[in-house]
Write a protein that holds these residues in place. Structure first.
Motif, PDB file in Angstrom:
ATOM      1  N   ARG A 163     -11.285 -48.602 -51.623  1.00  5.68           N
ATOM      2  CA  ARG A 163     -11.638 -49.250 -50.728  1.00  5.68           C
ATOM      3  C   ARG A 163     -13.121 -48.631 -50.120  1.00  5.68           C
ATOM      4  O   ARG A 163     -13.992 -49.425 -50.123  1.00  5.68           O
ATOM      5  CB  ARG A 163     -10.729 -49.400 -49.284  1.00  5.68           C
ATOM      6  CG  ARG A 163     -11.319 -50.345 -48.419  1.00  5.68           C
ATOM      7  CD  ARG A 163     -10.137 -50.741 -47.531  1.00  5.68           C
ATOM      8  NE  ARG A 163      -9.827 -49.546 -46.219  1.00  5.68           N
ATOM      9  CZ  ARG A 163      -8.911 -48.661 -46.177  1.00  5.68           C
ATOM     10  NH1 ARG A 163      -7.685 -49.291 -46.651  1.00  5.68           N
ATOM     11  NH2 ARG A 163      -8.724 -47.886 -45.173  1.00  5.68           N
ATOM     12  N   TYR A 164     -13.193 -47.283 -50.070  1.00  7.67           N
ATOM     13  CA  TYR A 164     -14.325 -46.438 -49.397  1.00  7.67           C
ATOM     14  C   TYR A 164     -15.349 -46.689 -50.655  1.00  7.67           C
ATOM     15  O   TYR A 164     -16.664 -46.961 -50.014  1.00  7.67           O
ATOM     16  CB  TYR A 164     -13.954 -45.226 -49.170  1.00  7.67           C
ATOM     17  CG  TYR A 164     -13.299 -44.693 -47.921  1.00  7.67           C
ATOM     18  CD1 TYR A 164     -12.571 -45.723 -47.179  1.00  7.67           C
ATOM     19  CD2 TYR A 164     -13.409 -43.738 -47.329  1.00  7.67           C
ATOM     20  CE1 TYR A 164     -11.839 -45.704 -46.169  1.00  7.67           C
ATOM     21  CE2 TYR A 164     -13.055 -43.468 -46.103  1.00  7.67           C
ATOM     22  CZ  TYR A 164     -12.037 -44.450 -45.424  1.00  7.67           C
ATOM     23  OH  TYR A 164     -11.626 -44.256 -44.285  1.00  7.67           O
ATOM     24  N   VAL A 165     -15.130 -46.630 -51.636  1.00  3.31           N
ATOM     25  CA  VAL A 165     -16.379 -46.662 -52.739  1.00  3.31           C
ATOM     26  C   VAL A 165     -16.759 -48.234 -52.734  1.00  3.31           C
ATOM     27  O   VAL A 165     -17.874 -48.219 -52.747  1.00  3.31           O
ATOM     28  CB  VAL A 165     -15.405 -46.664 -54.216  1.00  3.31           C
ATOM     29  CG1 VAL A 165     -16.408 -46.927 -55.319  1.00  3.31           C
ATOM     30  CG2 VAL A 165     -15.304 -45.038 -54.260  1.00  3.31           C
ATOM     31  N   MET A 166     -15.992 -49.230 -52.576  1.00  4.09           N
ATOM     32  CA  MET A 166     -16.565 -50.615 -52.569  1.00  4.09           C
ATOM     33  C   MET A 166     -17.293 -50.691 -51.319  1.00  4.09           C
ATOM     34  O   MET A 166     -18.425 -51.248 -51.443  1.00  4.09           O
ATOM     35  CB  MET A 166     -15.239 -51.629 -52.432  1.00  4.09           C
ATOM     36  CG  MET A 166     -14.541 -51.720 -53.628  1.00  4.09           C
ATOM     37  SD  MET A 166     -13.049 -52.660 -53.420  1.00  4.09           S
ATOM     38  CE  MET A 166     -13.549 -54.319 -53.250  1.00  4.09           C
ATOM     39  N   ILE A 167     -16.978 -49.989 -50.022  1.00  2.87           N
ATOM     40  CA  ILE A 167     -17.795 -50.051 -48.833  1.00  2.87           C
ATOM     41  C   ILE A 167     -18.986 -49.419 -49.133  1.00  2.87           C
ATOM     42  O   ILE A 167     -20.118 -49.703 -48.601  1.00  2.87           O
ATOM     43  CB  ILE A 167     -17.066 -49.413 -47.767  1.00  2.87           C
ATOM     44  CG1 ILE A 167     -15.832 -50.082 -47.456  1.00  2.87           C
ATOM     45  CG2 ILE A 167     -17.823 -49.157 -46.485  1.00  2.87           C
ATOM     46  CD1 ILE A 167     -14.783 -49.420 -46.571  1.00  2.87           C
ATOM     47  N   ALA A 168     -18.965 -48.134 -49.776  1.00  5.78           N
ATOM     48  CA  ALA A 168     -20.328 -47.461 -50.154  1.00  5.78           C
ATOM     49  C   ALA A 168     -21.178 -48.343 -51.159  1.00  5.78           C
ATOM     50  O   ALA A 168     -22.474 -48.397 -50.712  1.00  5.78           O
ATOM     51  CB  ALA A 168     -19.724 -46.230 -50.824  1.00  5.78           C
ATOM     52  N   ILE A 169     -20.662 -48.987 -51.973  1.00  4.12           N
ATOM     53  CA  ILE A 169     -21.471 -49.816 -52.731  1.00  4.12           C
ATOM     54  C   ILE A 169     -22.237 -50.952 -52.008  1.00  4.12           C
ATOM     55  O   ILE A 169     -23.090 -51.525 -52.046  1.00  4.12           O
ATOM     56  CB  ILE A 169     -20.556 -50.522 -53.937  1.00  4.12           C
ATOM     57  CG1 ILE A 169     -19.988 -49.427 -55.038  1.00  4.12           C
ATOM     58  CG2 ILE A 169     -21.563 -51.268 -54.846  1.00  4.12           C
ATOM     59  CD1 ILE A 169     -19.434 -49.509 -56.008  1.00  4.12           C
ATOM     60  N   TRP A 170     -21.463 -51.696 -51.102  1.00  6.02           N
ATOM     61  CA  TRP A 170     -21.958 -52.637 -49.994  1.00  6.02           C
ATOM     62  C   TRP A 170     -23.342 -51.915 -49.260  1.00  6.02           C
ATOM     63  O   TRP A 170     -24.230 -52.561 -49.059  1.00  6.02           O
ATOM     64  CB  TRP A 170     -20.868 -53.128 -49.085  1.00  6.02           C
ATOM     65  CG  TRP A 170     -20.119 -54.341 -49.736  1.00  6.02           C
ATOM     66  CD1 TRP A 170     -18.872 -54.303 -50.122  1.00  6.02           C
ATOM     67  CD2 TRP A 170     -20.602 -55.625 -49.982  1.00  6.02           C
ATOM     68  NE1 TRP A 170     -18.713 -55.675 -50.667  1.00  6.02           N
ATOM     69  CE2 TRP A 170     -19.770 -56.317 -50.587  1.00  6.02           C
ATOM     70  CE3 TRP A 170     -21.818 -56.238 -49.744  1.00  6.02           C
ATOM     71  CZ2 TRP A 170     -19.708 -57.571 -50.982  1.00  6.02           C
ATOM     72  CZ3 TRP A 170     -21.967 -57.521 -50.164  1.00  6.02           C
ATOM     73  CH2 TRP A 170     -20.957 -58.358 -50.745  1.00  6.02           C
ATOM     74  N   CYS A 171     -22.880 -50.788 -48.839  1.00  6.00           N
ATOM     75  CA  CYS A 171     -23.845 -49.979 -47.856  1.00  6.00           C
ATOM     76  C   CYS A 171     -25.247 -49.707 -48.817  1.00  6.00           C
ATOM     77  O   CYS A 171     -26.284 -49.617 -48.305  1.00  6.00           O
ATOM     78  CB  CYS A 171     -23.340 -48.631 -47.420  1.00  6.00           C
ATOM     79  SG  CYS A 171     -22.094 -48.725 -46.299  1.00  6.00           S
ATOM     80  N   ILE A 172     -25.040 -49.600 -50.027  1.00 10.82           N
ATOM     81  CA  ILE A 172     -26.144 -49.122 -50.826  1.00 10.82           C
ATOM     82  C   ILE A 172     -26.901 -50.253 -51.715  1.00 10.82           C
ATOM     83  O   ILE A 172     -27.963 -50.177 -52.657  1.00 10.82           O
ATOM     84  CB  ILE A 172     -25.974 -48.105 -51.799  1.00 10.82           C
ATOM     85  CG1 ILE A 172     -24.930 -48.560 -52.954  1.00 10.82           C
ATOM     86  CG2 ILE A 172     -25.693 -46.637 -51.207  1.00 10.82           C
ATOM     87  CD1 ILE A 172     -24.798 -47.313 -53.966  1.00 10.82           C
ATOM     88  N   GLN A 173     -26.787 -51.684 -51.208  1.00 11.67           N
ATOM     89  CA  GLN A 173     -27.210 -52.774 -51.853  1.00 11.67           C
ATOM     90  C   GLN A 173     -28.892 -52.679 -51.563  1.00 11.67           C
ATOM     91  O   GLN A 173     -29.397 -52.026 -50.616  1.00 11.67           O
ATOM     92  CB  GLN A 173     -26.757 -53.937 -51.079  1.00 11.67           C
ATOM     93  CG  GLN A 173     -25.224 -54.543 -51.529  1.00 11.67           C
ATOM     94  CD  GLN A 173     -24.876 -54.512 -52.785  1.00 11.67           C
ATOM     95  OE1 GLN A 173     -25.852 -55.267 -53.617  1.00 11.67           O
ATOM     96  NE2 GLN A 173     -24.036 -53.835 -53.337  1.00 11.67           N
ATOM     97  N   GLU A 174     -29.266 -52.820 -52.560  1.00  6.55           N
ATOM     98  CA  GLU A 174     -31.013 -52.771 -52.417  1.00  6.55           C
ATOM     99  C   GLU A 174     -31.426 -53.794 -51.450  1.00  6.55           C
ATOM    100  O   GLU A 174     -32.425 -53.294 -50.603  1.00  6.55           O
ATOM    101  CB  GLU A 174     -31.520 -53.241 -53.951  1.00  6.55           C
ATOM    102  CG  GLU A 174     -33.065 -52.966 -53.758  1.00  6.55           C
ATOM    103  CD  GLU A 174     -33.629 -53.292 -55.357  1.00  6.55           C
ATOM    104  OE1 GLU A 174     -34.912 -52.954 -55.392  1.00  6.55           O
ATOM    105  OE2 GLU A 174     -32.775 -53.746 -56.044  1.00  6.55           O
ATOM    106  N   ASP A 175     -30.858 -54.939 -51.394  1.00  7.83           N
ATOM    107  CA  ASP A 175     -31.384 -56.116 -50.349  1.00  7.83           C
ATOM    108  C   ASP A 175     -30.682 -55.494 -49.218  1.00  7.83           C
ATOM    109  O   ASP A 175     -29.481 -55.724 -48.788  1.00  7.83           O
ATOM    110  CB  ASP A 175     -30.855 -57.374 -50.823  1.00  7.83           C
ATOM    111  CG  ASP A 175     -31.138 -58.217 -49.836  1.00  7.83           C
ATOM    112  OD1 ASP A 175     -31.690 -58.133 -48.600  1.00  7.83           O
ATOM    113  OD2 ASP A 175     -31.115 -59.568 -50.093  1.00  7.83           O
TER     114      ASP A 175
END
Ligand SMILES: *[C@@H]1O[C@H](CO)[C@@H](O)[C@H](O)[C@H]1NC(C)=O
Ligand SMILES: *[C@@H]1O[C@H](CO)[C@@H](O)[C@H](O)[C@H]1NC(C)=O
Ligand SMILES: *[C@@H]1O[C@H](CO)[C@@H](O)[C@H](O)[C@H]1NC(C)=O
Ligand SMILES: *[C@@H]1O[C@H](CO)[C@@H](O)[C@H](O)[C@H]1NC(C)=O
Ligand SMILES: *[C@@H]1O[C@H](CO)[C@@H](O)[C@H](O)[C@H]1NC(C)=O
Ligand SMILES: *[C@@H]1O[C@H](CO)[C@@H](O)[C@H](O)[C@H]1NC(C)=O
Length: 804
Positions: A759-771
């Motif tokens: 879950r945390y990894v998915m959240i992190a990936i959302w946070c580092i979206q380029e847009d």
């Protein structure tokens, strides 16, 4: 009769009286012969008693099926006095029938038996609902072969006797007639006892109240005039339970019930309107004293079982003298719709790993006059409260401690027999994990939604020189002092900036506090940080930053911005305590962070505990949410990275090094010279012609979150495998291939919590979206981290790194 009353009655009341008089006279008493039946449907068909007081038939129970029951039919509120199938409600269309061969059975529409009257029923000729509320099956000669009075559920009525080995069992809740948690029974030795029941095992716990009538067989009798007592079989009264004198059965309906909360209560209900007070009719059931036991909360105290309420809860008598089951701080109801089920901790339990003691991560919340008797596993005499507190905090088995009168009891989980009562004395100290509760900003100011000023603070340009930032901060303060010092000529001892908690120190004071600037915590080109202790504040530890040189040229424009930062107050932000501005000396005082920075914590040697890391990530997120959304002035930090997250002695994360608004306002050119220092934390919009918003902090937080999960830096040049150099790329690859466990290495704690890792990894990936618009706001981030909101599958953020 009522119609002859001289008092004018409200017309509706008259109408009601009229209707009642009619319906009473219309009641026809009849014997229900073999073959009679009733069907569960909406028409409320029932068998009434000759006096019209009781009815036998089906009642539809809230969102359930039908209950075969006897109830008071003249009273507006449904008052069921007997029921057959509380555990197994009948579907619509079910039928109760006195069969031609004399059986009395309840069957569902398919003919499956739900309930039946047991016993030797041969010779039954009819069934009758009697005036007393007793349903009987009798022979032609009126010999009762079966009586509902012999099989009471939770209620007894006048003329009802509970013989040896007879019992009442409470219902589950006020409106759930299924078997409940308490029983009232006449034991073979003559004792009348109340006991809690173990529902799962269908057995009873030790006695919590007894009549003490041991010695000879006895029975409980509810006599015609409304007294309830235990009597010997020879007729002599052994113990009076409830005496009704003036309130005879002539004037009042009566019933006594073992209620779902374990209390035996005797109620009366006026049969006629009270002539002198028309308001009291129709009225509710009124309670007669005494209630047994007088305080159920303190009465139920057993070695086994949960007590009057469920495990981990506590029982408190309400204003109405009814018990209320509550959860202590840090705990929530397991089922909010069934508070008797007990409570569960809303935090992660203390780890028992000795080498990573979590002592500092917990605190004890005091509750006066509270106890959880009988769940002790240790008892110590002659110790102080401090000793007791430390002993519980350092002991992973300790769920709570009770301290009182020099004695310390340690309680294990689950806590049982919880009670609050003024007679208890002492106090309970319940153990709760820090950081799990949500914060409350102490400045009302910080809740307003006024976003007039946008302050950009940060050190993107100069991220490697933290102390230059400090310098600028100081400049800001100087500006403010000048402004303030010019107007009032009186120099206050502790002048405080308006609306702020900032204190002005003398140089001498800070010199003494730091013991002549001896213990250095760190230094940079422009300042040195010393550890100190404030004598004026009971030795409070502080970090004093002493600026070496002073570049002046203050700017009054800073005032508003600086005061906005000075007003921030949140437990996840490092607090600025004050400053000194005397002659050549420029010093800034911060609260002392004993555990240093998150960078040291994460990357310095042994891997820190997984749960501590989770708490730090959550704390950082909350601090950021506060900066972004909780203050009147929105603050963008711009430089979130592990070096700027400090940890106090309980490992609470505190965001530091913010307060550099002017930097971005005056110098809008965004050169890339400084970016290397914080490479990997900087959002791509910095390099494009895009507005900088709070989402730049969300980006940096995403990187930080990955570093916290994996305990490694976002960029590591000396890793052999090139694929692993850039953490974000590597993690995204692992995530895509569903091989997150591989990247965790030997982190067993995290491995055993894979759901959260993912879950945390998915959240992190959302946070580092380029847009930036795809990145969630910090509020959403926290909700996702806490599990309150599902995390959608994140898109590939990959293009971001190539753009740098
Ligand atoms: C009554 O409570 C029992 C025990 O919790 C539960 O199984 C049952 O479904 C409840 N009945 C109704 C009608 O809510
Ligand atoms: C009911 O049946 C019994 C026994 O046959 C009889 O004594 C009694 O009078 C009957 N009552 C009525 C109201 O019919
Ligand atoms: C019921 O019991 C009370 C108390 O013993 C007594 O005063 C009263 O007379 C009894 N009533 C009847 C009808 O026996
Ligand atoms: C009834 O039994 C009790 C207890 O055995 C005894 O004390 C009492 O004297 C007896 N009373 C009568 C009237 O026999
Ligand atoms: C009727 O009402 C009056 C006034 O409220 C009260 O004093 C009296 O006790 C009531 N009588 C009964 C029988 O409840
Ligand atoms: C206990 O904690 C230490 C230090 O954090 C760690 O090295 C060790 O693996 C832990 N043991 C267990 C069983 O979790």
């Amino acid at each position: 009769m009522a119609f002859a009353l001289p008092n004018p009655l409200p017309s509706s009341l008259l109408l009601l009286l009229l209707m009642m008089a009619c319906s009473t006279s219309a009641q026809t008493y009849r014997n229900h012969s073999l073959g009679s039946s009733l069907t569960a449907q909406d028409d409320d068909s029932s068998w009434a008693s000759p006096n019209g007081l009781f009815s036998f038939g089906f009642r539809r129970i809230e969102n359930g099926g039908y209950l075969l029951a006897i109830w008071f039919s003249k009273i507006p509120e449904l008052t069921i006095v007997w029921s057959a199938n509380g555990d197994d409600l009948a579907p619509r269309g079910s039928k109760v029938e006195l069969t031609t061969d004399g059986q009395f059975e309840l069957k569902d529409p398919e003919g499956k038996k739900i309930w039946g009257a047991d016993g030797a029923l041969s010779g039954v000729a009819y069934a009758a609902m009697l005036d007393s509320g007793n349903l009987v099956l009798a022979t032609q000669n009126s010999v009762n072969l079966w009586e509902s009075f012999n099989l009471p559920t939770d209620t007894i009525l006048p003329t009802n006797t509970i013989g040896p080995n007879g019992k009442l069992v409470a219902r589950y809740s006020e409106t759930n007639y299924s078997v409940g948690r308490f029983q009232f029974s006449v034991q073979a030795d003559g004792n009348l006892v109340l006991q809690a029941r173990d529902l799962a095992a269908d057995s009873s716990y030790p006695v919590y109240w007894s009549s003490g009538t041991v010695g000879t067989a006895s029975e409980v009798f509810f006599n015609e005039s409304g007294s309830i007592y235990v009597k010997a079989l020879n007729g002599s009264i052994l113990k009076m339970i409830s005496e009704s004198n003036s309130e005879s059965t002539q004037e009042f309906y009566q019933r006594a019930i073992l209620e779902y909360d374990g209390v035996f209560r005797h109620y009366i209900y006026p049969k006629r309107p009270n002539i002198s007070n028309s308001k009291s009719w129709p009225s509710a059931w009124t309670l007669l004293l005494p209630i047994i036991p007088s305080n159920i909360c303190t009465a139920v105290m057993e070695l086994i079982g949960s007590g009057a309420c469920g495990f981990n809860s506590y029982c408190e008598l309400g204003e109405d003298q009814r018990p209320q089951c509550k959860c202590p701080k840090g705990y929530d109801y397991i089922d909010p719709n069934d508070v008797w089920k007990g409570c569960k901790a809303n935090f992660i339990q203390q780890s028992c790993n000795e080498s990573s003691s979590e002592k500092d991560l917990f605190y004890l919340h005091p509750m006066l006059n509270t106890n959880w008797p009988q769940s002790d596993y240790e008892h110590t005499n002659g110790k102080t409260e401090d000793w007791c507190r430390n002993s519980c905090l350092g002991d992973c088995f300790c769920a709570a401690a009770i301290y009182g009168f020099g004695q310390c009891w340690k309680k294990k989980s689950p806590l049982s027999n919880g009670m609050v009562d003024s007679t208890i004395g002492g106090k309970a100290l319940i153990k709760i994990r820090k950081d799990d509760s949500t914060f409350t900003p102490s400045y009302a100011d910080c809740k307003k939604k006024d976003r007039s000023t946008l302050i950009l603070i940060g050190s993107v340009l100069l991220s490697s020189s933290v102390f230059f930032n400090l310098l600028l901060l100081l400049v800001a303060f100087l500006a403010v002092f000048r402004f303030d010092y010019f107007k009032p000529k009186v120099v206050q001892r502790y002048p405080v900036m308006p609306g702020m908690n900032l204190r002005s120190f003398t140089y001498e004071e800070l010199k003494n506090a730091t013991d002549g600037f001896t213990e250095e915590l760190g230094h940079g080109a422009f300042a040195t940080v010393y550890k100190g202790a404030l004598e004026s504040n009971r030795g409070k530890l502080v970090a004093v930053k002493k600026l070496n040189n002073i570049v002046t040229q203050g700017d009054l424009e800073f005032k508003a911005e600086v005061s906005a930062i000075g007003r921030t107050n949140h437990k996840n932000l490092v607090q600025l305590l004050g400053f000194s501005n005397e002659g050549q000396h420029r010093l800034i005082v911060y609260e002392f962070m004993s555990r240093g920075s998150l960078a040291n914590f994460l990357f310095g040697g042994s891997r820190p505990n997984w749960y501590q890391r989770i708490q730090i990530a959550l704390g950082t997120a909350r601090g950021l949410l506060y900066l972004h959304e909780e203050c009147s002035t929105q603050i963008i930090h711009c430089d979130i990275k592990p070096q700027n997250i400090l940890l106090d002695d309980s490992l609470t994360a505190k965001i530091s090094d913010f307060g550099l608004a002017k930097l971005l306002k005056t110098d809008q050119t965004r050169t890339t010279t400084g970016i290397r220092g914080t490479k990997g934390y900087v959002a791509p919009e910095w390099f494009r012609n895009m507005p900088v918003t709070v989402k730049v902090d969300v980006y940096s937080f995403g990187i930080l979150l990955l570093e916290i999960i994996y305990c490694r830096k976002s960029f590591e040049a000396d890793i052999q495998n090139e694929d692993q150099m850039i953490l974000t790329d590597w993690v995204y690859d692992c995530y895509k291939e569903r091989k997150l466990d591989l990247s965790l290495g030997k982190d067993e704690e995290a491995m055993s919590d894979m759901k959260r890792v993912e879950r945390y990894v998915m959240i992190a990936i959302w946070c580092i979206q380029e847009d930036p618009s795809l990145r969630p706001a910090m509020k959403k981030v926290i909700q996702m981290m806490e599990g309150a909101v599902e995390v959608p599958v994140p898109p590939d953020p990959s293009s971001f790194i190539s753009s740098i």
